[in-house]
Design a protein around this motif. Structure first.
Motif, PDB file in Angstrom:
ATOM      1  N   LEU A 117      27.554 -12.217  22.398  1.00 44.68           N
ATOM      2  CA  LEU A 117      26.156 -12.331  22.162  1.00 44.68           C
ATOM      3  C   LEU A 117      25.332 -11.769  23.458  1.00 44.68           C
ATOM      4  O   LEU A 117      24.267 -11.330  23.318  1.00 44.68           O
ATOM      5  N   MET A 118      25.820 -12.011  24.506  1.00 42.41           N
ATOM      6  CA  MET A 118      25.197 -11.661  26.022  1.00 42.41           C
ATOM      7  C   MET A 118      25.017 -10.226  25.974  1.00 42.41           C
ATOM      8  O   MET A 118      24.036  -9.706  26.841  1.00 42.41           O
ATOM      9  N   GLN A 119      25.952  -9.473  25.193  1.00 42.80           N
ATOM     10  CA  GLN A 119      25.699  -7.878  25.378  1.00 42.80           C
ATOM     11  C   GLN A 119      24.343  -7.580  24.839  1.00 42.80           C
ATOM     12  O   GLN A 119      23.910  -6.330  25.392  1.00 42.80           O
ATOM     13  N   MET A 120      23.750  -8.211  23.944  1.00 45.88           N
ATOM     14  CA  MET A 120      22.524  -7.792  23.373  1.00 45.88           C
ATOM     15  C   MET A 120      21.707  -7.818  24.371  1.00 45.88           C
ATOM     16  O   MET A 120      20.906  -6.955  24.497  1.00 45.88           O
ATOM     17  N   ALA A 121      21.321  -8.905  25.225  1.00 45.12           N
ATOM     18  CA  ALA A 121      20.461  -8.997  26.269  1.00 45.12           C
ATOM     19  C   ALA A 121      20.927  -7.730  27.358  1.00 45.12           C
ATOM     20  O   ALA A 121      20.023  -7.229  27.896  1.00 45.12           O
ATOM     21  N   LYS A 122      22.186  -7.797  27.787  1.00 46.57           N
ATOM     22  CA  LYS A 122      22.505  -6.541  28.655  1.00 46.57           C
ATOM     23  C   LYS A 122      22.056  -5.277  28.389  1.00 46.57           C
ATOM     24  O   LYS A 122      21.653  -4.645  29.327  1.00 46.57           O
ATOM     25  N   THR A 123      22.262  -4.873  27.171  1.00 43.20           N
ATOM     26  CA  THR A 123      22.159  -3.658  26.669  1.00 43.20           C
ATOM     27  C   THR A 123      20.383  -3.285  26.502  1.00 43.20           C
ATOM     28  O   THR A 123      19.908  -2.166  26.845  1.00 43.20           O
ATOM     29  N   ALA A 124      19.742  -4.523  25.971  1.00 43.15           N
ATOM     30  CA  ALA A 124      18.467  -4.545  25.779  1.00 43.15           C
ATOM     31  C   ALA A 124      17.805  -3.996  27.125  1.00 43.15           C
ATOM     32  O   ALA A 124      16.658  -3.368  27.149  1.00 43.15           O
ATOM     33  N   GLN A 125      18.160  -4.690  28.121  1.00 41.87           N
ATOM     34  CA  GLN A 125      17.552  -4.513  29.557  1.00 41.87           C
ATOM     35  C   GLN A 125      17.890  -3.238  29.932  1.00 41.87           C
ATOM     36  O   GLN A 125      16.774  -2.586  30.675  1.00 41.87           O
ATOM     37  N   ALA A 126      18.913  -2.739  29.725  1.00 42.72           N
ATOM     38  CA  ALA A 126      19.457  -1.481  30.337  1.00 42.72           C
ATOM     39  C   ALA A 126      18.492  -0.409  29.563  1.00 42.72           C
ATOM     40  O   ALA A 126      18.252   0.585  30.433  1.00 42.72           O
TER      41      ALA A 126
END
Length: 557
Positions: free
Chosen positions: A163-172
């Motif tokens: 789930l945290m990869q959604m935040a990680k990739t969105a901010q990138a």
């Protein structure tokens, strides 16, 4: 008659899952894995996908190898580690994503491609990390990022870390946009779940492959939850494009040419626009504008359906132009067209009201009267231009914004005001030209510019003369009188300071010699861009602010 279906040993044939046609595999491969019977786009491996979108032999894989671990020691019917190893053996990949550098149309890009065969293209820690590294590399090298996406969503076996990869990739992805590096997301079948709700829909340009299914929840989940019959074509690329969510829907063999054109027309200019041949065609002295037409006769010339439309001017001025679509909220309004193009070597974002030459097109484009989604599309494209450093050129031709219940319910006033405020903040040069009828706030929404020009037989007014007559006299019959009273013509507007210059037209109007008229407009736009090219963002915003700050006649007491 009995037909024997292909078996696993009969490798020369394949059954199309869409139409059940039995297709000869070598032919299917030659056709890009598109069914020759029904056009169904079969899923591709990452290697096959790369072969369709990048220049032959140009892909160089990234040096690092990123693999998902097993943070939860997860087991269902089998341990997660076994599933990973099986997927690696079957696909030859470390995880569901391949990335590196390549060329498309000879231009260097950072590219990342997902493979559905690896655990449904699901996003675990490795996929999130690789997408983020691709974004960071694109930023570091100032190279466009191309993402080709095929995924069922987040990887359940990694729990909340997935789930945290959604935040990680969105901010990138957002960081890449903030720094002005182009990103293009190519959505293929299927694209769902946490991938769609993060990096997959955050590209500057969203292109979908024909027939791709795209969404958050899957159609079966939605049907079961709502117990409703889903609309025809629900969640298909074509369905979403009709609702303004995508810029383009392309067949597989059209992806590489489109990407190459996008990269070409969005590359920042390396020098200022060149001056045109001979003196500028723009007239800046009202005394030089003589003519025998009355204001109302001029209005009739401006409304003539034979006049060149925005798209006519765009395709005459631009050596290439890629139209983009949709407001990413509600729909795509055909009354406003826009996208990046190149004018004599200068990449620009060009946007305009589009009417038409015949009844069919006029009706389809609502006579150039835009709905809120049209203005939101225009503002989205202007903000993209600002991020990429592209000048904005607008072509104004509308009686006004679309009236109606739907337009009001979707926020017509809000859309226009946001367009005006958004234009005021742009850090790139903005040149607007009234090419036909400039009516009310619907016209001004595309004309808060550093330079505002108009064609000699165009008009620009707070309201149409007929509507003014109806309000003041109860019927439109006083339209000719009101056209004169409102001072709608080029000489009057130049005298009032509403426009900065007037582009001459052939006798009788642009419709009498379109080639000549379009050439004059092109020269005027290039001249204005050249004048503005030496100003930085702060100076452009200040000049734009002061230009409109100084308009108006009033008395201080």
């Amino acid at each position: 008659m009995t037909i024997s279906l292909p078996t696993s040993q009969d490798v020369a044939w394949e059954l199309c899952p869409a139409c059940s046609a039995i297709v000869y595999r070598p032919r299917l491969a030659r056709d890009g894995h598109v069914c020759p019977e029904c056009g169904h786009h079969h899923r591709l491996s990452a290697a096959d996908r790369l072969a369709t979108v990048v220049d032959d032999g140009s892909f160089v894989p990234a040096g690092s190898r990123v693999r998902s671990g097993d943070p939860l020691a997860f087991t269902d019917s089998r341990p997660y580690t076994e599933r990973l190893e099986q997927a690696r053996r079957r696909t030859g990949l470390d995880d569901a994503l391949v990335h590196g550098t390549a060329a498309i149309g000879g231009r260097r890009v950072v590219v990342a491609v997902m493979d559905f065969a690896f655990l449904g293209g699901s996003m675990g820690s490795a996929v999130g990390e690789t997408i983020t590294r691709a974004c960071e590399r694109a930023l570091r090298e100032r190279s466009p990022l191309i993402l080709v996406i095929c995924s069922g969503g987040a990887r359940m076996q990694e729990g909340a870390l997935s789930l945290m990869q959604m935040a990680k990739t969105a901010q990138a992805m957002r960081r890449l946009q903030r720094e002005g590096v182009l990103s293009v997301c190519v959505l293929t079948d299927p694209t769902f779940g946490g991938v769609t709700a993060s990096f997959a829909t955050l590209g500057d340009v969203l292109v979908a492959e024909r027939g791709a299914l795209i969404g958050f929840a899957g159609p079966r989940v939605i049907a079961a939850a709502t117990r409703e019959e889903l609309p025809p074509g629900f969640q298909s690329a074509e369905y979403l494009a009709g609702r303004g969510m995508l810029d383009r829907v392309e067949p597989r063999d059209g992806l590489r040419p489109l990407l190459a054109r996008l990269l070409s027309v969005t590359a920042p200019a390396t020098s200022a626009p060149l001056a045109g041949d001979g003196p500028s065609p723009v007239v800046r002295d009202p005394a030089e504008l003589t003519g025998v037409l009355t204001p109302y006769e001029t209005l009739r010339v401006a409304r003539d359906t034979r006049r060149p439309t925005a798209l006519d001017y765009i395709w005459h001025m631009c050596s290439d132009f890629v139209e983009l679509h949709g407001d990413r909220l509600h729909g795509d309004d055909p009354a406003i067209v826009g996208g990046p193009g190149v004018i004599d070597g200068t990449p620009v974002m060009i946007i305009g009201h589009q009417k038409g030459h015949d009844t069919e097109e006029l009706v389809r484009r609502n006579f150039g009267l835009s709905h809120p989604e049209g203005y939101r599309k225009a503002l989205r494209l202007m903000r993209l231009a600002d991020r990429l450093g592209l000048p904005v050129v607008t072509l104004v031709d509308t009686q006004g914004a679309a009236p109606g219940v739907g337009a009001e319910e979707r926020g017509q006033s809000w859309a226009i005001s946001e367009c005006l405020a958004g234009m005021s903040e742009l850090s790139v040069p903005v040149v607007s030209t009234v090419i036909g009828e400039g009516g009310s706030g619907g016209a001004l929404a595309l004309a808060l510019a550093n330079r505002v020009l108009m064609l000699r037989h165009a008009v620009y007014s707070v309201i149409s003369p007929e509507s003014c007559s109806t309000i003041l006299f109860g019927d439109p019959a006083q339209g000719p009188r009101m056209a004169e009273a409102l001072r709608v013509t080029a000489p009057e507007l130049l005298r009032l300071g509403v426009v900065d210059g007037v582009v001459p037209e052939p006798p009788g109007g642009a419709q009498e010699d379109p080639e000549r008229a379009m050439g004059a407009l092109k020269a005027a736009v290039l001249d204005a861009l050249r004048e503005l090219s030496g100003l930085d963002g702060d100076e452009l915003r200040k000049q734009r602010y002061e230009r409109f700050r100084g308009l108006g006649v009033f008395e201080d007491e």
